[in-house]
Design a protein around this motif. Structure first.
Motif, PDB file in Angstrom:
ATOM      1  N   GLU A 266       4.933  10.783  12.383  1.00  0.00           N
ATOM      2  CA  GLU A 266       5.788   9.936  12.239  1.00  0.00           C
ATOM      3  C   GLU A 266       5.060   8.186  12.526  1.00  0.00           C
ATOM      4  OE1 GLU A 266       4.689  12.571  14.127  1.00  0.00           O
ATOM      5  OE2 GLU A 266       6.541  14.067  13.842  1.00  0.00           O
ATOM      6  N   GLU A 267       3.964   8.206  12.819  1.00  0.00           N
ATOM      7  CA  GLU A 267       3.359   6.909  12.410  1.00  0.00           C
ATOM      8  C   GLU A 267       3.181   6.699  10.884  1.00  0.00           C
ATOM      9  OE1 GLU A 267       1.215   9.246  15.923  1.00  0.00           O
ATOM     10  OE2 GLU A 267       1.724   9.861  13.521  1.00  0.00           O
ATOM     11  N   THR A 268       3.093   7.182  10.095  1.00  0.00           N
ATOM     12  CA  THR A 268       3.037   7.012   8.445  1.00  0.00           C
ATOM     13  C   THR A 268       4.513   6.404   8.472  1.00  0.00           C
ATOM     14  OG1 THR A 268       3.636   9.333   7.961  1.00  0.00           O
ATOM     15  CG2 THR A 268       1.254   8.011   7.967  1.00  0.00           C
ATOM     16  N   LEU A 269       5.220   6.969   8.788  1.00  0.00           N
ATOM     17  CA  LEU A 269       7.058   6.768   8.762  1.00  0.00           C
ATOM     18  C   LEU A 269       7.262   5.258   9.136  1.00  0.00           C
ATOM     19  CD1 LEU A 269       8.659  10.250   9.084  1.00  0.00           C
ATOM     20  CD2 LEU A 269       7.905   9.254   6.208  1.00  0.00           C
ATOM     21  N   ALA A 270       6.818   5.232  10.135  1.00  0.00           N
ATOM     22  CA  ALA A 270       6.896   4.139  11.352  1.00  0.00           C
ATOM     23  C   ALA A 270       6.270   2.983  10.749  1.00  0.00           C
ATOM     24  CB  ALA A 270       6.672   4.087  12.586  1.00  0.00           C
ATOM     25  N   LEU A 271       5.284   2.859   9.597  1.00  0.00           N
ATOM     26  CA  LEU A 271       4.273   2.015   8.715  1.00  0.00           C
ATOM     27  C   LEU A 271       5.123   1.771   7.621  1.00  0.00           C
ATOM     28  CD1 LEU A 271       1.129   3.139   9.777  1.00  0.00           C
ATOM     29  CD2 LEU A 271       1.928   0.904  10.323  1.00  0.00           C
ATOM     30  N   LYS A 272       5.944   2.322   7.137  1.00  0.00           N
ATOM     31  CA  LYS A 272       7.169   2.349   5.538  1.00  0.00           C
ATOM     32  C   LYS A 272       7.787   1.320   6.331  1.00  0.00           C
ATOM     33  CE  LYS A 272       9.058   4.401   2.083  1.00  0.00           C
ATOM     34  NZ  LYS A 272      10.329   5.330   2.227  1.00  0.00           N
ATOM     35  N   ASP A 273       8.720   2.268   7.354  1.00  0.00           N
ATOM     36  CA  ASP A 273       9.948   1.248   8.308  1.00  0.00           C
ATOM     37  C   ASP A 273       9.814   0.132   9.033  1.00  0.00           C
ATOM     38  OD1 ASP A 273      11.467   3.536   8.271  1.00  0.00           O
ATOM     39  OD2 ASP A 273      11.197   4.464  10.115  1.00  0.00           O
ATOM     40  N   ARG A 274       8.882  -0.748   8.612  1.00  0.00           N
ATOM     41  CA  ARG A 274       7.774  -1.940   9.278  1.00  0.00           C
ATOM     42  C   ARG A 274       7.287  -2.197   8.074  1.00  0.00           C
ATOM     43  NH1 ARG A 274       3.523  -1.163  13.870  1.00  0.00           N
ATOM     44  NH2 ARG A 274       2.783  -2.969  12.967  1.00  0.00           N
ATOM     45  N   GLY A 275       7.419  -2.206   6.863  1.00  0.00           N
ATOM     46  CA  GLY A 275       6.810  -3.030   5.199  1.00  0.00           C
ATOM     47  C   GLY A 275       5.119  -2.778   5.004  1.00  0.00           C
TER      48      GLY A 275
ATOM     49  N   MET B 218       0.561  -1.141  -0.193  1.00  0.00           N
ATOM     50  CA  MET B 218      -0.037   0.379  -0.329  1.00  0.00           C
ATOM     51  C   MET B 218       1.146   1.209   0.008  1.00  0.00           C
ATOM     52  SD  MET B 218      -2.878   0.795   2.507  1.00  0.00           S
ATOM     53  CE  MET B 218      -2.973  -0.189   3.764  1.00  0.00           C
ATOM     54  N   THR B 219       0.423   2.255  -0.712  1.00  0.00           N
ATOM     55  CA  THR B 219       1.460   2.749  -0.731  1.00  0.00           C
ATOM     56  C   THR B 219       0.485   4.690  -0.550  1.00  0.00           C
ATOM     57  OG1 THR B 219       2.799   2.733  -2.379  1.00  0.00           O
ATOM     58  CG2 THR B 219       2.340   4.895  -3.168  1.00  0.00           C
ATOM     59  N   LEU B 220       0.788   5.751   0.680  1.00  0.00           N
ATOM     60  CA  LEU B 220      -0.140   6.727   1.241  1.00  0.00           C
ATOM     61  C   LEU B 220       0.303   8.331   0.386  1.00  0.00           C
ATOM     62  CD1 LEU B 220      -2.008   8.037   2.959  1.00  0.00           C
ATOM     63  CD2 LEU B 220      -0.183   8.357   4.660  1.00  0.00           C
ATOM     64  N   VAL B 221      -0.224   8.871  -0.564  1.00  0.00           N
ATOM     65  CA  VAL B 221      -0.114  10.628  -1.082  1.00  0.00           C
ATOM     66  C   VAL B 221      -0.645  11.144   0.169  1.00  0.00           C
ATOM     67  CG1 VAL B 221      -0.038  11.806  -2.672  1.00  0.00           C
ATOM     68  CG2 VAL B 221       0.195   9.192  -3.486  1.00  0.00           C
ATOM     69  N   PHE B 222       0.142  11.851   1.104  1.00  0.00           N
ATOM     70  CA  PHE B 222      -0.382  12.810   1.755  1.00  0.00           C
ATOM     71  C   PHE B 222      -0.989  13.907   1.582  1.00  0.00           C
ATOM     72  CE2 PHE B 222      -0.092  15.506   6.028  1.00  0.00           C
ATOM     73  CZ  PHE B 222      -1.659  14.499   6.270  1.00  0.00           C
ATOM     74  N   GLY B 223      -1.208  15.030   1.547  1.00  0.00           N
ATOM     75  CA  GLY B 223      -1.304  16.308   0.948  1.00  0.00           C
ATOM     76  C   GLY B 223      -1.694  16.803   2.941  1.00  0.00           C
TER      77      GLY B 223
ATOM     78  N   TYR C  83       4.609   9.303   0.289  1.00  0.00           N
ATOM     79  CA  TYR C  83       4.414  10.746  -0.338  1.00  0.00           C
ATOM     80  C   TYR C  83       4.184  11.615   0.349  1.00  0.00           C
ATOM     81  CZ  TYR C  83       6.394   7.095  -3.777  1.00  0.00           C
ATOM     82  OH  TYR C  83       7.146   6.425  -4.429  1.00  0.00           O
ATOM     83  N   THR C  84       4.810  12.803   0.350  1.00  0.00           N
ATOM     84  CA  THR C  84       4.097  14.191   1.161  1.00  0.00           C
ATOM     85  C   THR C  84       4.036  15.153   0.271  1.00  0.00           C
ATOM     86  OG1 THR C  84       5.115  13.070   3.105  1.00  0.00           O
ATOM     87  CG2 THR C  84       3.513  15.741   3.017  1.00  0.00           C
ATOM     88  N   ALA C  85       2.713  15.777   0.113  1.00  0.00           N
ATOM     89  CA  ALA C  85       2.993  17.140  -1.048  1.00  0.00           C
ATOM     90  C   ALA C  85       2.610  18.011  -0.034  1.00  0.00           C
ATOM     91  CB  ALA C  85       1.412  17.160  -1.595  1.00  0.00           C
TER      92      ALA C  85
END
Length: 125
Positions: free
Chosen positions: A18-27, A1-6, A33-35
């Motif tokens: 912090e939570e979204t980056l932690a979810l990415k770190d955990r796979g 799953m990919t998140l694009v947040f604006g 991506y942030t706009a």
């Protein structure tokens, strides 16, 4: 799953960073991506810019070949702009005209693979 947040500004309204980056770190999230549309000293970037410039082929592939889902959450104008961008991406990536791309989005909605949580709409009596 990919998140694009604006959001407008990274220091003021980038909620759950912090939570979204932690979810990415955990796979759990493949990409984050942030706009930022009002970042001091930087060009305005919107969700649709990231979709168009960085993720167009991936978005098409996941939706067309992978039975993927798309979730659009936010203000109505943003949602409309993202939907128009998705139509353009689908048309270009799939070699379709805009009408066929619109039909493809309608099919996604009918298959419950296109999800919207939109605010800012008003209904008149």
């Amino acid at each position: 799953m990919t998140l694009v947040f604006g959001c407008r500004n990274s220091g003021m309204d980038h909620i759950y960073k912090e939570e979204t980056l932690a979810l990415k770190d955990r796979g759990i999230l493949k990409g984050v991506y942030t706009a930022y549309s009002r970042e001091p000293g930087k060009q305005k970037t919107y969700v649709q810019d990231i979709l168009r410039e960085k993720l167009a082929s991936e978005v098409y592939k996941v939706l067309h070949e992978g039975n993927g889902h798309i979730y659009i959450c936010g203000e109505i104008k943003m949602a409309q702009d993202v939907t128009e961008t998705l139509k353009d991406i689908i048309a270009k990536q799939g070699g379709m005209n805009i009408e066929d791309a619109e039909e493809f989005l309608t099919t996604l909605k009918n298959q419950k693979r296109y999800h919207e949580d939109i605010f800012g709409a008003t209904f008149q009596k």
